[in-house]
Design a protein around this motif. Structure first.
Motif, mmCIF file in Angstrom:
data_model
loop_
_atom_site.group_PDB
_atom_site.id
_atom_site.type_symbol
_atom_site.label_atom_id
_atom_site.label_comp_id
_atom_site.label_asym_id
_atom_site.label_seq_id
_atom_site.Cartn_x
_atom_site.Cartn_y
_atom_site.Cartn_z
ATOM 1 N N GLY A 150 1.141 -0.845 0.121
ATOM 2 C CA GLY A 150 -0.720 0.262 0.022
ATOM 3 C C GLY A 150 1.330 1.704 -0.303
ATOM 4 N N GLN A 151 0.593 2.337 -0.780
ATOM 5 C CA GLN A 151 1.175 3.225 -1.127
ATOM 6 C C GLN A 151 0.922 4.356 -0.097
ATOM 7 N N THR A 152 1.914 5.007 0.612
ATOM 8 C CA THR A 152 1.900 6.371 1.648
ATOM 9 C C THR A 152 1.992 7.612 1.226
ATOM 10 N N ASP A 153 2.370 7.234 0.111
ATOM 11 C CA ASP A 153 3.419 8.625 0.064
ATOM 12 C C ASP A 153 2.142 9.866 -1.042
ATOM 13 N N ARG A 154 1.406 9.245 -1.654
ATOM 14 C CA ARG A 154 0.078 10.386 -1.794
ATOM 15 C C ARG A 154 -0.430 11.209 -1.156
ATOM 16 N N TYR A 155 -0.689 10.480 -0.078
ATOM 17 C CA TYR A 155 -1.354 10.799 1.092
ATOM 18 C C TYR A 155 -0.847 12.152 1.895
ATOM 19 N N THR A 156 -1.816 13.297 3.087
ATOM 20 C CA THR A 156 -0.973 13.707 4.130
ATOM 21 C C THR A 156 -2.344 14.387 4.905
ATOM 22 N N GLY A 157 -2.156 14.973 5.816
ATOM 23 C CA GLY A 157 -2.631 14.926 7.127
ATOM 24 C C GLY A 157 -3.696 13.634 7.536
ATOM 25 N N PHE A 158 -5.072 13.635 7.622
ATOM 26 C CA PHE A 158 -5.706 12.408 8.330
ATOM 27 C C PHE A 158 -6.155 11.980 7.046
ATOM 28 N N THR A 159 -5.783 12.352 5.967
ATOM 29 C CA THR A 159 -6.259 10.711 5.287
ATOM 30 C C THR A 159 -4.878 9.746 5.205
ATOM 31 N N LYS A 160 -3.458 10.402 5.135
ATOM 32 C CA LYS A 160 -2.273 9.479 5.662
ATOM 33 C C LYS A 160 -2.351 8.958 6.986
ATOM 34 N N LEU A 161 -3.216 10.099 8.137
ATOM 35 C CA LEU A 161 -2.901 8.541 9.305
ATOM 36 C C LEU A 161 -3.828 7.523 9.463
ATOM 37 N N PHE A 162 -5.063 8.276 8.307
ATOM 38 C CA PHE A 162 -6.139 6.749 8.819
ATOM 39 C C PHE A 162 -5.413 5.648 8.116
ATOM 40 N N LEU A 163 -4.439 5.832 6.657
ATOM 41 C CA LEU A 163 -4.222 4.525 6.083
ATOM 42 C C LEU A 163 -2.739 3.774 7.113
ATOM 43 N N TYR A 164 -2.204 4.516 7.952
ATOM 44 C CA TYR A 164 -1.173 3.892 8.345
ATOM 45 C C TYR A 164 -2.174 3.348 9.530
ATOM 46 N N THR A 165 -3.017 3.628 9.412
ATOM 47 C CA THR A 165 -3.586 3.066 10.754
ATOM 48 C C THR A 165 -4.801 1.516 10.235
ATOM 49 N N LEU A 166 -5.433 2.133 9.291
ATOM 50 C CA LEU A 166 -6.018 1.138 8.069
ATOM 51 C C LEU A 166 -5.033 -0.197 8.403
ATOM 52 N N TYR A 167 -4.095 0.486 7.484
ATOM 53 C CA TYR A 167 -2.423 -0.753 6.924
ATOM 54 C C TYR A 167 -1.948 -1.570 8.364
ATOM 55 N N PHE A 168 -1.802 -1.380 9.010
ATOM 56 C CA PHE A 168 -1.149 -1.425 10.632
ATOM 57 C C PHE A 168 -2.606 -2.361 10.531
ATOM 58 N N ILE A 169 -3.961 -2.049 10.618
ATOM 59 C CA ILE A 169 -4.824 -3.522 11.481
ATOM 60 C C ILE A 169 -5.053 -4.352 10.495
ATOM 61 N N HIS A 170 -4.758 -4.636 9.057
ATOM 62 C CA HIS A 170 -4.639 -5.100 8.388
ATOM 63 C C HIS A 170 -3.575 -6.311 7.917
ATOM 64 N N GLY A 171 -2.438 -5.701 7.917
ATOM 65 C CA GLY A 171 -1.118 -6.345 7.841
ATOM 66 C C GLY A 171 -1.179 -5.708 6.475
ATOM 67 N N VAL A 172 -1.195 -4.784 5.856
ATOM 68 C CA VAL A 172 -0.628 -4.630 4.456
ATOM 69 C C VAL A 172 0.988 -3.967 4.660
ATOM 70 N N ILE A 173 1.952 -3.490 3.772
ATOM 71 C CA ILE A 173 2.921 -3.620 3.278
ATOM 72 C C ILE A 173 3.082 -1.905 3.264
#
Length: 81
Positions: free
Chosen positions: A43-66
Motif C-alpha cells: 500500500g502506497q503512502t507517498d500520495r497522502y497527507t494529513g488525516f488521510t495519511k493517518l487513516f491509511l497508516y492505521t488501516l494498513y497496520f490493522i490489516h497487515g499491509v506492507i
C-alpha cells in the motif's frame, strides 16, 4: 454466496496476485476472491497527507499491509524484503 471458477489454477504455495487497479477496492476484492489463504499487499503512502495519511497508516497496520513510500529508496527496499 459467491461462486468462484478456476480455483484449481491457484497454486498451493506462495504467489503474487496483480490487479489492474480499476478502483481502490481491487486489493480487497482480489484477495477475497483469489486467495483462499491469508494474504498481504503493498500500500502506497507517498500520495497522502494529513488525516488521510493517518487513516491509511492505521488501516494498513490493522490489516497487515506492507507500506511503501515510492519516493524513498529505503522504504522501497524494506517493502521488497
Amino acid at each position: 454466496m459467491k461462486t468462484v471458477i478456476g480455483l484449481e489454477n491457484i497454486p498451493k504455495s506462495n504467489m503474487i496476485v496483480v490487479s489492474n487497479h480499476q478502483s481502490h477496492m481491487d486489493q480487497l476484492i482480489t484477495g477475497y476472491v483469489c486467495a483462499p489463504k491469508p494474504y498481504r499487499y503493498l500500500g502506497q503512502t507517498d500520495r497522502y497527507t494529513g488525516f488521510t495519511k493517518l487513516f491509511l497508516y492505521t488501516l494498513y497496520f490493522i490489516h497487515g499491509v506492507i507500506s511503501i513510500n515510492r519516493k524513498d529508496e529505503q522504504s522501497r527496499k524494506q517493502a521488497m524484503e
